[in-house]
Design a protein around this motif. Structure first.
Motif, PDB file in Angstrom:
ATOM      1  N   ILE A 140      21.901  -3.684 -11.086  1.00  7.47           N
ATOM      2  CA  ILE A 140      21.601  -3.668  -9.656  1.00  7.47           C
ATOM      3  C   ILE A 140      21.353  -2.244  -9.161  1.00  7.47           C
ATOM      4  O   ILE A 140      20.459  -1.999  -8.370  1.00  7.47           O
ATOM      5  CB  ILE A 140      22.751  -4.311  -8.853  1.00  7.47           C
ATOM      6  CG1 ILE A 140      22.823  -5.802  -9.178  1.00  7.47           C
ATOM      7  CG2 ILE A 140      22.580  -4.092  -7.377  1.00  7.47           C
ATOM      8  CD1 ILE A 140      24.067  -6.496  -8.656  1.00  7.47           C
ATOM      9  N   LEU A 141      22.153  -1.294  -9.645  1.00  5.18           N
ATOM     10  CA  LEU A 141      22.012   0.089  -9.197  1.00  5.18           C
ATOM     11  C   LEU A 141      20.719   0.686  -9.739  1.00  5.18           C
ATOM     12  O   LEU A 141      20.399   0.521 -10.921  1.00  5.18           O
ATOM     13  CB  LEU A 141      23.194   0.938  -9.683  1.00  5.18           C
ATOM     14  CG  LEU A 141      24.552   0.626  -9.068  1.00  5.18           C
ATOM     15  CD1 LEU A 141      25.632   1.428  -9.778  1.00  5.18           C
ATOM     16  CD2 LEU A 141      24.557   0.909  -7.583  1.00  5.18           C
ATOM     17  N   PRO A 142      19.976   1.385  -8.882  1.00  3.90           N
ATOM     18  CA  PRO A 142      18.751   2.018  -9.374  1.00  3.90           C
ATOM     19  C   PRO A 142      19.098   3.129 -10.374  1.00  3.90           C
ATOM     20  O   PRO A 142      20.097   3.813 -10.224  1.00  3.90           O
ATOM     21  CB  PRO A 142      18.101   2.581  -8.114  1.00  3.90           C
ATOM     22  CG  PRO A 142      19.126   2.526  -7.048  1.00  3.90           C
ATOM     23  CD  PRO A 142      20.214   1.615  -7.482  1.00  3.90           C
ATOM     24  N   ARG A 143      18.268   3.263 -11.370  1.00  2.00           N
ATOM     25  CA  ARG A 143      18.478   4.291 -12.395  1.00  2.00           C
ATOM     26  C   ARG A 143      17.815   5.590 -11.973  1.00  2.00           C
ATOM     27  O   ARG A 143      16.770   5.583 -11.345  1.00  2.00           O
ATOM     28  CB  ARG A 143      17.916   3.816 -13.722  1.00  2.00           C
ATOM     29  CG  ARG A 143      18.651   2.604 -14.268  1.00  2.00           C
ATOM     30  CD  ARG A 143      18.000   2.127 -15.531  1.00  2.00           C
ATOM     31  NE  ARG A 143      17.875   3.230 -16.469  1.00  2.00           N
ATOM     32  CZ  ARG A 143      18.383   3.242 -17.679  1.00  2.00           C
ATOM     33  NH1 ARG A 143      19.023   2.207 -18.116  1.00  2.00           N
ATOM     34  NH2 ARG A 143      18.216   4.284 -18.481  1.00  2.00           N
TER      35      ARG A 143
ATOM     36  N   THR B  52      21.833   8.679  -3.073  1.00  3.70           N
ATOM     37  CA  THR B  52      22.613   7.512  -3.483  1.00  3.70           C
ATOM     38  C   THR B  52      22.422   7.247  -4.967  1.00  3.70           C
ATOM     39  O   THR B  52      23.388   6.974  -5.691  1.00  3.70           O
ATOM     40  CB  THR B  52      22.203   6.265  -2.662  1.00  3.70           C
ATOM     41  OG1 THR B  52      22.408   6.545  -1.277  1.00  3.70           O
ATOM     42  CG2 THR B  52      23.006   5.050  -3.056  1.00  3.70           C
ATOM     43  N   VAL B  53      21.197   7.339  -5.438  1.00  5.02           N
ATOM     44  CA  VAL B  53      20.907   7.125  -6.860  1.00  5.02           C
ATOM     45  C   VAL B  53      21.626   8.169  -7.703  1.00  5.02           C
ATOM     46  O   VAL B  53      22.280   7.837  -8.700  1.00  5.02           O
ATOM     47  CB  VAL B  53      19.386   7.166  -7.133  1.00  5.02           C
ATOM     48  CG1 VAL B  53      19.082   7.174  -8.621  1.00  5.02           C
ATOM     49  CG2 VAL B  53      18.683   6.007  -6.451  1.00  5.02           C
ATOM     50  N   VAL B  54      21.535   9.426  -7.298  1.00  2.00           N
ATOM     51  CA  VAL B  54      22.147  10.509  -8.071  1.00  2.00           C
ATOM     52  C   VAL B  54      23.666  10.383  -8.081  1.00  2.00           C
ATOM     53  O   VAL B  54      24.294  10.487  -9.138  1.00  2.00           O
ATOM     54  CB  VAL B  54      21.716  11.892  -7.521  1.00  2.00           C
ATOM     55  CG1 VAL B  54      22.529  13.009  -8.147  1.00  2.00           C
ATOM     56  CG2 VAL B  54      20.231  12.117  -7.773  1.00  2.00           C
ATOM     57  N   THR B  55      24.270  10.148  -6.928  1.00  2.00           N
ATOM     58  CA  THR B  55      25.734  10.073  -6.878  1.00  2.00           C
ATOM     59  C   THR B  55      26.288   8.875  -7.649  1.00  2.00           C
ATOM     60  O   THR B  55      27.402   8.937  -8.151  1.00  2.00           O
ATOM     61  CB  THR B  55      26.260  10.039  -5.426  1.00  2.00           C
ATOM     62  OG1 THR B  55      25.653   8.974  -4.714  1.00  2.00           O
ATOM     63  CG2 THR B  55      26.012  11.342  -4.719  1.00  2.00           C
TER      64      THR B  55
ATOM     65  N   TYR C 105      21.652  18.261  -9.015  1.00  2.00           N
ATOM     66  CA  TYR C 105      20.695  17.454  -8.247  1.00  2.00           C
ATOM     67  C   TYR C 105      21.267  17.066  -6.887  1.00  2.00           C
ATOM     68  O   TYR C 105      20.578  17.105  -5.873  1.00  2.00           O
ATOM     69  CB  TYR C 105      20.302  16.195  -9.013  1.00  2.00           C
ATOM     70  CG  TYR C 105      19.497  16.439 -10.262  1.00  2.00           C
ATOM     71  CD1 TYR C 105      18.674  17.543 -10.406  1.00  2.00           C
ATOM     72  CD2 TYR C 105      19.556  15.541 -11.316  1.00  2.00           C
ATOM     73  CE1 TYR C 105      17.936  17.750 -11.550  1.00  2.00           C
ATOM     74  CE2 TYR C 105      18.808  15.741 -12.466  1.00  2.00           C
ATOM     75  CZ  TYR C 105      18.008  16.852 -12.572  1.00  2.00           C
ATOM     76  OH  TYR C 105      17.269  17.049 -13.712  1.00  2.00           O
ATOM     77  N   GLU C 106      22.538  16.699  -6.886  1.00  2.00           N
ATOM     78  CA  GLU C 106      23.182  16.319  -5.630  1.00  2.00           C
ATOM     79  C   GLU C 106      23.227  17.520  -4.675  1.00  2.00           C
ATOM     80  O   GLU C 106      22.926  17.393  -3.487  1.00  2.00           O
ATOM     81  CB  GLU C 106      24.589  15.802  -5.913  1.00  2.00           C
ATOM     82  CG  GLU C 106      25.236  15.124  -4.750  1.00  2.00           C
ATOM     83  CD  GLU C 106      26.596  14.525  -5.115  1.00  2.00           C
ATOM     84  OE1 GLU C 106      27.341  14.207  -4.184  1.00  2.00           O
ATOM     85  OE2 GLU C 106      26.915  14.379  -6.321  1.00  2.00           O
TER      86      GLU C 106
END
Length: 162
Positions: free
Chosen positions: A23-26, A49-52, A62-63
């Motif tokens: 479910i979580l985007p890669r 959100t994707v990075v964290t 990146y964050e």
């Protein structure tokens, strides 16, 4: 009997973990660099959100970069400064942990070149530029492309430098 329950629980937990990962985007590095070019706050928030939620090694850098980029798009000065400082701490920590990482230096160069002078984040601009130039040929192709694209509009880093 207890062994059956334990086994069923482990299987259930495994299934939930697999579904959550699906479910979580890669994280996608090419998408990351495409998003930072847009300057769209909503897309930057989504990428944050994707990075964290990812487990990538470059997560902190990146964050931190995304937070500082977001700070430039935030309206209220107090909130801008708070977000920028939080991002700076993350990016600088990543740099301290991996000083030779040219991609991290490239990210800092982008922020430093575009940050207002009042935040005093320009002291490493030339050193970052030199490190990126030296390491350019060894960077992954996605990062090389991002560096090349950035250099076309940069006042510090130029295509002929690469």
């Amino acid at each position: 009997m207890r062994l059956k329950h334990l086994f069923a629980f482990v299987l259930l937990l495994y299934g939930i973990t697999v579904q959550a990962k699906a479910i979580l985007p890669r994280f996608d590095k090419a998408a990351f660099y495409a998003i930072i070019k847009t300057g769209n706050k909503e897309e930057i928030d989504n990428e944050l959100t994707v990075v964290t939620s990812s487990s990538i090694g470059e997560k902190e850098a990146y964050e931190g970069f995304l937070l500082m980029r977001k700070a430039g798009l935030t309206a209220r000065p107090a909130e801008k400064l708070k977000i920028f400082k939080a991002g700076r701490i993350k990016l600088e920590t990543a740099l301290l942990n991996d000083e030779g990482n040219a991609e991290y230096h490239f990210l800092r160069l982008i922020i430093a070149e575009n940050a207002p002078k009042i935040v005093k984040y320009r002291k490493d601009l030339e050193a970052d530029k030199e490190l990126v130039i030296k390491a350019y040929k060894n960077l992954p192709p996605v990062v090389q492309q991002a560096v090349m694209d950035y250099s076309k509009n940069s006042k510090v880093l130029h295509p002929q430098d690469l």
